[in-house]
Scaffold this active site. Structure first.
Site, PDB file in Angstrom:
ATOM      1  N   THR A  77      14.712   4.905   5.642  1.00  0.00           N
ATOM      2  CA  THR A  77      13.909   3.618   5.662  1.00  0.00           C
ATOM      3  C   THR A  77      12.706   3.880   4.889  1.00  0.00           C
ATOM      4  OG1 THR A  77      12.862   1.691   7.139  1.00  0.00           O
ATOM      5  CG2 THR A  77      12.670   3.877   8.015  1.00  0.00           C
ATOM      6  N   LYS A  81      13.639   5.050   0.403  1.00  0.00           N
ATOM      7  CA  LYS A  81      14.828   4.520  -0.073  1.00  0.00           C
ATOM      8  C   LYS A  81      15.300   4.765  -1.626  1.00  0.00           C
ATOM      9  CE  LYS A  81      15.305   0.785   3.168  1.00  0.00           C
ATOM     10  NZ  LYS A  81      15.324  -0.544   3.701  1.00  0.00           N
TER      11      LYS A  81
HETATM   12  P1  ATR Z   1      10.320  -1.104   0.944  1.00  0.00           P
HETATM   13  O1  ATR Z   1      11.253  -0.112   0.815  1.00  0.00           O
HETATM   14  O2  ATR Z   1       9.957  -1.650   2.571  1.00  0.00           O
HETATM   15  O3  ATR Z   1      10.472  -2.265  -0.013  1.00  0.00           O
HETATM   16  P2  ATR Z   1       8.041  -0.113  -0.702  1.00  0.00           P
HETATM   17  O4  ATR Z   1       9.194   0.309  -1.459  1.00  0.00           O
HETATM   18  O5  ATR Z   1       7.040   0.855  -0.324  1.00  0.00           O
HETATM   19  O6  ATR Z   1       8.987  -0.557   0.876  1.00  0.00           O
HETATM   20  O7  ATR Z   1       7.619  -1.507  -1.207  1.00  0.00           O
HETATM   21  C1  ATR Z   1       6.557  -2.316  -0.448  1.00  0.00           C
HETATM   22  C2  ATR Z   1       6.107  -3.418  -1.264  1.00  0.00           C
HETATM   23  O8  ATR Z   1       5.206  -4.203  -0.452  1.00  0.00           O
HETATM   24  C3  ATR Z   1       5.598  -3.603  -2.488  1.00  0.00           C
HETATM   25  O9  ATR Z   1       6.061  -4.711  -3.170  1.00  0.00           O
HETATM   26  C4  ATR Z   1       4.244  -3.547  -2.327  1.00  0.00           C
HETATM   27  O10 ATR Z   1       3.150  -3.791  -3.510  1.00  0.00           O
HETATM   28  P3  ATR Z   1       3.012  -2.814  -4.348  1.00  0.00           P
HETATM   29  O11 ATR Z   1       4.067  -2.995  -5.565  1.00  0.00           O
HETATM   30  O12 ATR Z   1       1.627  -3.414  -5.067  1.00  0.00           O
HETATM   31  O13 ATR Z   1       2.604  -1.654  -3.675  1.00  0.00           O
HETATM   32  C5  ATR Z   1       4.004  -4.443  -1.244  1.00  0.00           C
HETATM   33  N1  ATR Z   1       2.849  -4.248  -0.407  1.00  0.00           N
HETATM   34  C6  ATR Z   1       2.485  -3.270   0.558  1.00  0.00           C
HETATM   35  N2  ATR Z   1       1.372  -3.517   1.141  1.00  0.00           N
HETATM   36  C7  ATR Z   1       0.985  -4.950   0.567  1.00  0.00           C
HETATM   37  C8  ATR Z   1      -0.617  -5.715   0.628  1.00  0.00           C
HETATM   38  N3  ATR Z   1      -1.238  -5.319   1.484  1.00  0.00           N
HETATM   39  N4  ATR Z   1      -0.495  -6.804   0.099  1.00  0.00           N
HETATM   40  C9  ATR Z   1       0.574  -7.023  -1.071  1.00  0.00           C
HETATM   41  N5  ATR Z   1       1.699  -6.380  -1.166  1.00  0.00           N
HETATM   42  C10 ATR Z   1       1.793  -5.186  -0.306  1.00  0.00           C
END
Ligand code: ATR
Length: 299
Positions: A77, A81
């Site tokens: 997770t 991933k």
């Molecule tokens: P997952 O495997 O759960 O998709 P991830 O690959 O780390 O986790 O992706 C997290 C997503 O949430 C990304 O699209 C991230 O945006 P960024 O690409 O700009 O980092 C988004 N995200 C996380 N925190 C955020 C926030 N506070 N506001 C907007 N988008 C957020």
């Protein structure tokens, strides 16, 4: 120190028990141990499933150590991933296309990788009679979970995909990757460009905004945006109803949370690990039991 909970779990474990687990950070609130241990108990399969929190930078060591210990499989997770892919000996073509792996299965040389997120989400949509065929799909986020949603949407006949992400360049990269496999109208936008989103869209919220410390937040606050959504799906299951879903419901959308996806991706991983296919009767019995177990744990 052994807690009452540890003693309860170890009662079922013997010298021949197959060990499985989830690798992520954080994992303490994961429902996957409940899901997998419930399946093993009801199907009478001798396996046990535990959470493993791994710190950034330690993933390769964790995977090779786990293989040396003979751990039979993992769910992967957030945030690993995508990072786990180069550490695998084999990656299933569907997971390669998605570019993210959430399930590992032991082999003699290492681990094989699969993605059950997209299929789990698709099955969850089916249970709500939600079709993506000919639909305008909007995806908020561009991480590993968004990849599974984008490939699934393209695969199941969406008319267009619009990816909105805080970091627009990551949305672009995902759009390029989807285009490698599917000839689909796809656009990459920043979150504040939501006015470009088509009306009557099917919108997937895939970011972590709305859970944990940001449980009172939504990725987009303008209510006008929510008026364009006819079906809103949040991949978050805790809380059961995020602010994103509340906004969408208030504007008249049909809403679905991430609990069904979580259950079905878990079932599909369990089937891969144990080389079995659950019957519909077993599946509906287990889903019922898992929902009861979830309610018991959340009291
Ligand atoms: P997952 O495997 O759960 O998709 P991830 O690959 O780390 O986790 O992706 C997290 C997503 O949430 C990304 O699209 C991230 O945006 P960024 O690409 O700009 O980092 C988004 N995200 C996380 N925190 C955020 C926030 N506070 N506001 C907007 N988008 C957020």
């Amino acid at each position: 120190m052994l807690t009452k909970k540890h003693v309860k779990i170890s009662k079922d474990v013997s010298g021949t028990t197959g060990v499985f687990g989830i690798i992520g950070n954080p994992v303490a609130l994961s429902l996957s141990p409940m899901i997998h241990n419930t399946m093993s108990r009801f199907l009478d399969i001798d396996t046990a499933y535990a959470p493993f929190q791994v710190e950034d930078g330690n993933l390769a060591t964790a995977i090779s150590g786990a293989h040396a210990l003979g751990i039979q499989g993992f769910n992967i997770t957030h945030p690993f991933k995508q990072d786990v892919i180069p550490l695998l000996t084999h990656v299933d073509p569907w997971a390669l296309k998605i570019g993210a792996v959430n399930t590992l299965k032991y082999n003699d040389k290492g681990y094989s990788g699969y993605n059950t997120d997209a299929d789990g989400l698709y099955t969850s949509l089916m249970t709500h009679n939600i079709s993506l065929d000919g639909k305008d799909v909007v995806i908020i986020g561009a991480g590993g979970a968004a990849r599974a949603v984008a490939i699934m949407a393209a695969h199941y006949g969406a008319k267009s995909i619009c990816i909105l992400n805080r970091t627009q360049s990551k949305a672009h990269l995902l759009a390029i990757d989807v285009k490698k496999y599917y000839n689909i109208d796809i656009e990459a936008l920043s979150l504040d460009q939501w006015e470009k989103v088509p009306a009557n869209c099917t919108c997937f919220q895939t970011t972590s905004v709305g859970m944990g410390q940001s449980k009172d937040a939504a990725p987009i606050d303008e209510l006008e945006f929510y008026k364009r959504i006819s079906v809103a799906i949040d991949l978050i299951y805790n809380p059961f109803e995020t602010l994103f879903l509340k906004y969408a419901k208030r504007q008249g959308s049909y809403t679905v949370n991430g609990f069904g996806m979580l259950l079905y991706q878990g079932v599909k991983a369990y089937e891969i690990w144990n080389d079995i296919k659950l019957t519909d009767a077993q599946l509906s019995f287990l889903l019922d039991e898992m929902q009861k177990e979830y309610k018991r744990q959340s009291v």
